[in-house]
Design an enzyme around this catalytic site. Structure first.
Site, PDB file in Angstrom:
ATOM      1  N   ASP A 107       0.793  -1.231   0.000  1.00  0.00           N
ATOM      2  CA  ASP A 107       0.000   0.000   0.000  1.00  0.00           C
ATOM      3  C   ASP A 107       0.823   1.277   0.000  1.00  0.00           C
ATOM      4  OD1 ASP A 107       0.759   0.342   2.838  1.00  0.00           O
ATOM      5  OD2 ASP A 107      -0.698  -1.241   3.207  1.00  0.00           O
ATOM      6  N   HIS A 122       6.540  -7.717  -1.566  1.00  0.00           N
ATOM      7  CA  HIS A 122       5.451  -8.082  -2.468  1.00  0.00           C
ATOM      8  C   HIS A 122       5.091  -6.972  -3.444  1.00  0.00           C
ATOM      9  CE1 HIS A 122       4.184 -11.072   0.907  1.00  0.00           C
ATOM     10  NE2 HIS A 122       5.128 -11.565   0.134  1.00  0.00           N
ATOM     11  N   CYS A 157       2.162   2.763 -25.314  1.00  0.00           N
ATOM     12  CA  CYS A 157       2.379   1.771 -26.366  1.00  0.00           C
ATOM     13  C   CYS A 157       1.228   0.781 -26.515  1.00  0.00           C
ATOM     14  CB  CYS A 157       3.679   1.007 -26.100  1.00  0.00           C
ATOM     15  SG  CYS A 157       3.565  -0.134 -24.688  1.00  0.00           S
ATOM     16  N   SER A 195       2.123  -8.748  11.591  1.00  0.00           N
ATOM     17  CA  SER A 195       2.221  -9.872  10.663  1.00  0.00           C
ATOM     18  C   SER A 195       1.801 -11.156  11.372  1.00  0.00           C
ATOM     19  CB  SER A 195       3.655 -10.032  10.137  1.00  0.00           C
ATOM     20  OG  SER A 195       3.751 -11.196   9.327  1.00  0.00           O
TER      21      SER A 195
END
Length: 246
Positions: A107, A122, A157, A195
């Site tokens: 984030d 990540h 592109c 975590s």
């Protein structure tokens, strides 16, 4: 003289540390309103991770991800702001105590709080990469396409766009993981913040730090599989624990 409280002990451990590392997970950002993936209110209970977060499905049916991005991911990330725990870690870095933040989060809130040395295991959903030309675009610019074009294409592109995050089926960036392992091996205090310590290989980092002599502190609302190796454990809000330290 009474025994020091656990907060006093943590304060002392931080003061004594010369090479402190913080490892952050979804729990720290949940306090800023970003849903976690696991748990009763986790995203995995509402969205199928096989479809939403698998790289093969992303290429097979990109509309599924980009609808999720439009309806959920972008609004949540766009309004989220760093909380007291993010700010505390940034201040510890500014004071020279915290050397590195290793994060599982995508984030960008730790950088928004002012941290300079952040290893993103990540990736970061705020960056959208063109797989054809390699150009990076902001999530705001890509979001503006979604009302008229799904999936969005690179404005330079017309190549395929992908959020700069690690999907299931992809490997963690080798250089970032190596830097995270090196930081874990050389630190003297390893602070886990928010975590669950179940996602591999990131969950091995506290073990690596402990094996190399670091003291380990875990701050997480729920018990983790590694609580037993920690010198100090707080099953509390990260903001409550860290907010009063700096």
């Amino acid at each position: 003289m009474s025994d020091p409280t656990r907060h006093d002990l943590l304060q002392r451990m931080i003061e004594e540390s010369k090479r402190m590392v913080a490892f952050t997970g979804a729990g720290i950002s949940a306090e800023s309103g970003i849903p976690t993936y696991r748990g009763d209110d986790g995203l995995w209970n509402k969205y199928d991770p096989v479809k939403f977060a698998n790289i093969n499905h992303f290429f097979k049916q990109p509309d599924y991800y980009w609808n999720f991005f439009k309806e959920v991911r972008y609004p949540v990330i766009h309004r989220a702001r760093p909380n007291k725990a993010h700010a505390a870690l940034a201040q510890l870095e500014q004071k020279g105590k915290l050397k590195t933040v290793i994060t599982q989060n995508i984030d960008g809130l730790q950088q928004a709080a002012g941290s300079q040395h952040v290893l993103e295991l990540h990736g970061n959903t705020r960056r959208i990469v063109c797989l054809k030309c390699g150009q990076c675009h902001s999530m705001e610019d890509v979001y503006e396409q979604l009302d008229t074009r799904l999936p969005p294409l690179c404005p330079d592109c017309n190549g395929t766009l992908k959020p700069d995050v690690v999907f299931f089926g992809e490997s963690l960036p080798t250089d970032v993981l190596e830097d995270a392992i090196s930081a874990s091996q050389s630190c003297d205090l390893f602070l886990v913040v928010g975590s669950s310590l179940v996602v591999q290989p990131a969950a091995t980092l506290p073990v690596t730090a402990r094996q190399h002599g670091a003291r380990v502190v875990i701050i997480n609302r729920d018990p983790t599989p590694l609580d037993g190796i920690a010198e100090l454990v707080f099953h509390s809000s990260a903001s409550e624990v860290l907010g009063c330290l700096v």
